[in-house]
Write an enzyme that holds these catalytic residues in place. Structure first.
Site, PDB file in Angstrom:
ATOM      1  CE1 TYR A 101      -4.089   1.321  -0.675  1.00  0.00           C
ATOM      2  CE2 TYR A 101      -3.499   2.857   1.460  1.00  0.00           C
ATOM      3  CZ  TYR A 101      -4.401   2.556   0.242  1.00  0.00           C
ATOM      4  OH  TYR A 101      -5.436   3.528  -0.065  1.00  0.00           O
ATOM      5  CE  LYS A 172      -7.375   2.661   2.022  1.00  0.00           C
ATOM      6  NZ  LYS A 172      -8.048   3.692   1.798  1.00  0.00           N
TER       7      LYS A 172
END
Length: 562
Positions: A101, A172
């Protein structure tokens, strides 16, 4: 929770089984399974445990030098063997979260079409707007419970990336699983491809999205509505997370759907929840309350205003009036302090303007009040950056704040690292180590005059996995503001600094599972209290959370004909 003693009956076999990421075990298939599923000869002779596979995968991972190459490698494992991917990430969560991420995912989005290997999730193009039901039926996962959807227009601080924004929903949802224990079989990343206004993407022969200027206005709204209705028909109980929509669409979409479907916007509400949780922990450690703080924001977009509204709600819950709370929050954008009477403000900004009466005795050399003017006159105790513009928390700004606040709280939250308002090392140096700093992207600890200062990442990953787990465990029909507030309070209660008076502001990522479960319980309890989830006992709720918490372990397979 996975139970590796209970067999899973599947019909896949041979190369098809090895090509199914949710089921593939690679070299961990037993001799019995290899014979039963026509895998003999398709794999090396040795049968390995998942931990042996993790050791090899980690050695290979460490062989890559660049973060982008590491990201590509991990994504390849994810698209080959999801159980191995999540065991590897969980074993090295602090090291690998910045790779899967932020900040690395930003570069991955910019280069999405160039590093593309294999499709994941759904690409729903405006050109196929009349066939959305068919596209949803094509999803690899059929029992979808959590959807993260973007239109790619405001990817982190990088702007319009078109379908390159798909990297964000994928990342996510990886954290929903790695941090929140939500089975990858229940997740679906989606990009709504409505074109792009990024000339670099349109001119790139490698770009894989719909080559068309962005659809806007009623056509855009109708397209999103068609998507939302199609999801309700296919998966009526799914949680939908809106992700990285542009400011002009983010808040209107949230307002349009939050009372119709189970949804939330992580940029607005998730960022607000983790920021409020971090501030509550900081206040508790200092023996004060949030309602006693004066807070200045740099950045008055949907994210900044969402955080501000959540802070105001918490202040009011502590006993002060809404009017008083709003007088203690100062929103600054590129034009300066938001004041009553300013033209062209958006609806959500109007509620956060400062009254003229509150600033009538301020001094300034300009028309309007700059960030420096606000710092000098308002004397804030908290400074939050959500501007996406690097370097705006200058030495002059921070030192001015420190003059009137011995322990300033400074949160430069913009992502990725290249967009941060100030480097933590500079803030620590400018305040002689007296500032409490949290950032949106990961930073190494700062060494200043022989003392090490941990830099906490005030990252939404502390919040949204627990929210998702709580919604699923309680079978909640909506995500309310009060549920989000409870997530903030639960996070604050996990702060080592608040509990012990020393240590980091937020718990280490290595304890993220216990944090997510605590948040899930608080969120689910509030959902039941508000009547948006079926009523159950605390014991049943805790059992449901444990039951939903997926672990990356291999289950035994048995062959079925269907």
């Amino acid at each position: 929770m996975n139970n590796d003693k209970r067999p899973l009956y599947i019909s896949y076999a041979g190369p098809a089984l090895l090509s199914t990421p949710l089921l593939n075990k690679g070299s961990a298939f037993s001799a019995e399974e290899r014979a039963s599923f026509n895998l003999e000869g398709l794999l090396p002779e040795a049968t390995e445990t998942i931990q042996e596979q993790v050791v090899r995968a980690y050695q290979q991972y460490r062989g890559f030098e660049s973060d982008m190459d590491k990201h590509i490698y991990l994504r390849n494992i994810q698209d080959t063997n999801e159980t191995l991917f999540y065991r590897l990430v969980q074993n090295h969560i602090s090291e690998m979260m910045p790779i899967i991420y932020t900040p690395t995912v930003g570069a991955a989005c910019e280069n999405f079409s160039n590093i593309y290997r294999r499709g994941r999730g759904l690409f729903i193009s405006y050109a196929n707007r009349d066939r959305i039901d068919d596209l949803l039926n094509n999803a690899a996962n059929h029992n979808v419970k959590v959807i993260v959807v973007t239109d790619g227009e405001r990817i982190l601080g990088l702007g319009d990336q078109g379908i390159g924004g798909m990297g964000i929903p994928i990342g996510k949802l990886s954290l929903y699983t790695a941090c929140g224990g939500i089975s990858p079989a229940y997740t679906l990343p989606v990009v709504l491809d409505v074109g792009t206004n990024n000339p670099q993407r349109l001119a790139d022969p490698m770009y894989m999205g719909w080559r068309h200027p962005r659809i806007t206005g009623p056509d855009y709204d109708n397209f999103v509505e068609e998507f939302m209705q199609a999801v309700q028909r296919r998966w009526p109980d799914a949680l939908i997370q809106f992700e990285d929509f542009a400011q002009k669409n983010a808040m209107p979409l949230l307002e349009r759907y939050k009372n119709r479907v189970c949804c939330f916007n992580d940029d607005i509400q998730g960022t607000a929840a983790v920021t409020v949780g971090s501030l509550l922990a900081a206040c508790k450690a200092a023996g004060s309350q949030l309602s006693q703080q004066r807070i200045t924001f740099l950045g008055a977009g949907s994210a900044g205003c969402g955080i501000a509204e959540a802070i105001i709600a918490q202040m009011v819950s502590e006993g002060i009036s809404d009017e008083q709370a709003r007088s203690q929050v100062y929103m600054v954008d590129r034009w300066g302090l938001l004041e009553e009477g300013m033209p062209n403000l958006l609806d959500f900004q109007q509620r956060l303007v400062q009254k003229k009466a509150n600033t009538q005795h301020w001094t300034t050399e300009n028309n309007g009040y700059s960030l420096h003017d606000v710092i000098r006159n308002a004397k804030p105790t908290v400074l939050v950056g959500v501007s996406g513009a690097p370097g705006l928390f200058s030495e002059e700004i921070i030192k001015e704040m420190h003059q009137h606040c011995p322990r300033p709280i400074v949160f430069p939250l913009s992502n990725p690292t290249s967009r941060v308002e100030a480097l933590p090392s500079d803030i620590i140096r400018w305040t002689n180590g007296e500032a409490l700093v949290a950032t949106g992207s990961p930073f190494d600890p700062v060494l200043h005059e022989g003392k090490t200062y941990p830099i906490v990442q005030c990252n939404n990953s502390y919040i949204f996995p627990g929210i998702g787990l709580g919604v699923l465990a309680a079978n909640a029909r909506r995500v309310t503001d009060e549920m989000l507030m409870e997530s903030s309070r639960a996070l604050a209660s996990c702060s080592p600094l608040a509990i012990n008076g020393h240590g980091p502001l937020l718990p280490p990522l290595e304890s993220i599972h216990s944090v997510s479960k605590k948040i899930a319980f608080a969120v689910a309890k509030k959902a039941i209290e508000q009547g948006v989830a079926p009523e159950v006992t605390d014991e049943a709720l805790e059992a449901s959370i444990e039951q939903h918490f997926w672990q990356p372990v291999y289950r035994r397979y048995k062959r079925t004909a269907f």
